[in-house]
Scaffold this active site. Structure first.
Site, PDB file in Angstrom:
ATOM      1  CD  GLU A 193      -3.058  -1.043   2.201  1.00 32.06           C
ATOM      2  OE1 GLU A 193      -2.860  -0.320   3.186  1.00 32.06           O
ATOM      3  OE2 GLU A 193      -4.085  -1.717   2.057  1.00 32.06           O
ATOM      4  CD  GLU A 342      -3.752  -6.362   2.712  1.00 29.96           C
ATOM      5  OE1 GLU A 342      -4.429  -5.578   3.407  1.00 29.96           O
ATOM      6  OE2 GLU A 342      -2.517  -6.316   2.683  1.00 29.96           O
ATOM      7  CE1 TYR A 392     -10.547  -5.627  21.286  1.00 27.78           C
ATOM      8  CE2 TYR A 392      -8.388  -4.581  21.365  1.00 27.78           C
ATOM      9  CZ  TYR A 392      -9.514  -5.073  22.016  1.00 27.78           C
ATOM     10  OH  TYR A 392      -9.621  -5.012  23.374  1.00 27.78           O
TER      11      TYR A 392
END
Ligand code: GAL
Length: 629
Positions: A193, A342, A392
């Site tokens: 990215e 992704e 998370y």
């Protein structure tokens, strides 16, 4: 006979409902029979794996090798046939400068192969090791305000720094020497990215040299940038500020061009390390971020083999049209099928509230990607890292290595990909309608929005949405792409219009094409300077009309005409016809006085073709009517 992908997920209607695979298959077969258009790309074909790949980002370096087989067994049970490894693993591959350790990676690739899982290798250059940034602090990026980045995060490198490039190429070359002929390695992802540019000393020198090469003389630059404005006139290239904002819009535009070229050469540096050692069958790509505006993706993809993007749902709620448009954008970068490198397994960790996709939407989004031309869909990430900044984030298995609820839905997708793969192999979407995406125009509008709500992507989507509904297949392409195959071409806000693109569009219409221009089109030249001809500048003659004035709107204004009535929001331009053949399709109603009764949409037939100018940002209902009319 040519087969084509179809956008099954959207075809299935409301985003809440899953596309029925068999309905998709039936629709697909129908289209197979009726289409004679040439396929543009081949789906992935590797031995022992299906042509449409389900994958996951796997970070074996974070786990003891004794657990890898268990992970890979669970991947195989999930029908995963692709892993991306090694991106971010620089310190594991080169623990000391010039000392490499690839034993672990050899084992990971070998074990994956035994599970019929192919590998994409990521070059680790988005995460330089601590020894590197300590020894060579000049490789750390400097931001626009002069602050140097520190170790401990990622993407802290300078994309212009020669030492960084040398070290990046070094590790890429070592990897290619070792794996360039590995039958289980199918491709390379450079870095991760591309995002923040550098404003440090190497960037400054290179930007000045880049400008000098482009303009030749400082007088030429002064003229084209109108630097007499506010005494900006420069005597030498070195005097030019190295900034991305709060500057002359000509400078801001050239900064973006420089950044785009620099990311391209950043890729090339690693390609030069990889290509001499890699089999031609191994592709080289980098994973980009959908509508990210930091660089011109057409430029950055020009030396890469395929496009690949990271599909993280842009809004808190999945919007099939927006997500579909992003797939189409990515397919347009290379004009062929692409990879979703992704995507989220239900949720991410970086939004304000990381709400999950609804149950069923993981499957829906996967099939939507394939419907739009993805040959692979890869989830980020396989297993939660025990520590690090993303604890998370959604995964397929938890830190214990056992499946989380999303696993079962992804497993279903994998089983379906295996079944449908053969039928989809060699297929690609085919469209007769295109939307033009132009980074120069987006940037120019973003530099000076004039109406804060004028988001060029949202505005493009207002054109895309009805077209998508009508045709079920839209190409999103650059304005200089070949247009012959399209019956309809829409340019939602082609603010910067070079003379070359104007000629291209005029040819298109003269050869029977139908061109629709949105508001703010044809206002500026390639240097971000205003045209002396009113909008749409070089296309005003063909249109037989020009924009008399533009207005930013606080509140929507009424618009009505032969196709119905509705409103224009955010923006309104009124047009003055100058040719008897130019037809007024819609007018503004009573509003701010300036717009009352003035033409809002005009059109002119040109032989078998036509040119239309839409002066407002019309509401969805009107856009629907306009699109079908
Ligand atoms: C992407 C990035 C991945 C991971 C992911 C989390 O932007 O490429 O490495 O951080 O976000 O959503």
């Amino acid at each position: 006979m040519t087969k084509i992908h179809v956008a099954c997920a959207e075809k299935s209607g409301a985003s809440k409902f899953l596309p029925d695979l068999f309905r998709c298959a039936a629709l697909f077969l129908l289209l197979v029979l009726v289409s004679h258009a040439p396929a543009l790309a081949q789906a992935t074909q590797y031995p022992n794996v299906p042509p449409v790949l389900l994958g996951a980002a796997w970070y074996p370096e974070q786990w003891p090798e004794s657990q890898w087989d268990t992970d890979l067994d669970r991947m195989a049970a999930c029908h995963i046939h692709l892993v991306r490894v090694a991106e971010f693993a620089w310190s594991a591959m080169e623990p000391e400068e010039g000392k490499y350790d690839f034993a672990w990676l050899d084992h990971a690739i070998e074990k994956a192969a035994r599970h019929h899982i192919v590998v994409v290798l990521g070059t680790p250059t988005a995460a330089p090791p601590a020894w590197l940034t300590t020894k060579y602090p000049e490789t750390l990026r400097v931001d626009e305000d002069g602050k140097r980045a520190e170790h401990g995060n990622r993407q802290q490198f300078s994309f212009t720094d020669p030492k960084y490039r040398e070290l990046a190429r070094g590790v890429a070359e070592q990897m290619a020497t070792r794996y360039g002929h590995n039958p289980n390695v199918v491709g390379w992802q450079l870095d991760n990215e591309y995002a923040d540019p550098d404003f440090g000393p190497s960037a400054q020198t290179q930007f000045h040299a880049w400008l000098q090469k482009k303009y030749g003389s400082i007088a030429e630059l002064n003229g084209l940038w109108t630097t007499t404005y506010w005494s900006q006139t420069y005597d030498t290239f070195d005097e030019i500020p190295v900034r991305a904002s709060k500057e002359n819009p000509a400078l801001e535009l050239d900064w973006k061009h420089f950044v785009s070229d620099t990311w391209k050469s950043y890729s090339q540096n690693q390609i030069d390390g990889i290509r001499p050692y890699a089999d031609p069958r191994q592709f080289v790509t980098t994973n980009t971020m959908g509508w990210f505006e930091g660089f011109d993706h057409y430029v950055v993809y020009s030396n890469l083999d395929i496009a690949s993007w990271d599909d993280y749902i842009r809004e808190p709620v999945y919007d099939p049209a927006l997500n579909g448009a992003t797939h189409d954008l990515d397919r347009g970068f290379k004009h062929k099928n692409f990879w979703v490198m992704e995507t989220e397994p239900a949720f991410v960790n970086w939004r304000k509230t990381n709400n999950p996709l609804d149950k069923g939407q993981i499957r829906e989004t996967a099939w939507q990607a394939v419907g739009h031309g993805a040959d692979a869909v890869e989830y980020w990430q396989w297993r939660s890292a025990l520590n690090g900044q993303e604890q998370y984030h959604g995964t397929l298995v938890g830190p214990d290595g056992l499946p989380v609820p999303a696993y079962a839905e992804i497993q279903q997708v994998g089983a379906e990909f295996e079944k449908a793969g053969a039928a989809l192999s060699g297929t690609t979407p085919h469209s007769q309608a295109a939307i033009l995406e132009n980074y120069d125009s987006r940037w120019a509008i973003d530099f000076q929005r004039h109406a804060a709500a004028f988001d060029p992507v949202e505005q493009l989507i207002s054109f895309y949405r009805p077209l998508r509904q009508m045709t079920q297949a839209v190409d999103v392409i650059a304005p200089d792409a070949p247009l012959d195959e399209y019956k309809l071409v829409e340019a939602p806000a082609l603010n910067l219009l070079s003379q070359a693109v104007a000629r291209h569009l005029i040819d298109y219409v003269n050869h029977g094409g139908n061109l629709v221009l949105g508001p703010r089109s044809g206002m500026k030249d390639s240097y971000n300077a205003l045209y002396t001809d009113r909008q749409p500048g070089p296309l005003a003659g063909l249109l037989g009309a020009h924009v008399e004035e533009y207005y930013a709107l606080e509140n929507p204004v009424p618009v009505s005409g032969e196709i119905g009535s509705g409103t224009s929001q955010v923006w309104a331009e009124f047009l003055t016809p100058s040719d008897a053949q130019t037809h007024v399709v819609m007018r503004y109603g009573p509003s701010n006085g300036w717009l009352d009764g003035q033409p809002a949409v005009v059109t002119r037939k040109v032989g078998k073709g036509s040119i239309t100018y839409v002066g407002g940002w019309l509401d969805d209902g009107l856009m629907n009517k306009l699109t079908v009319s």
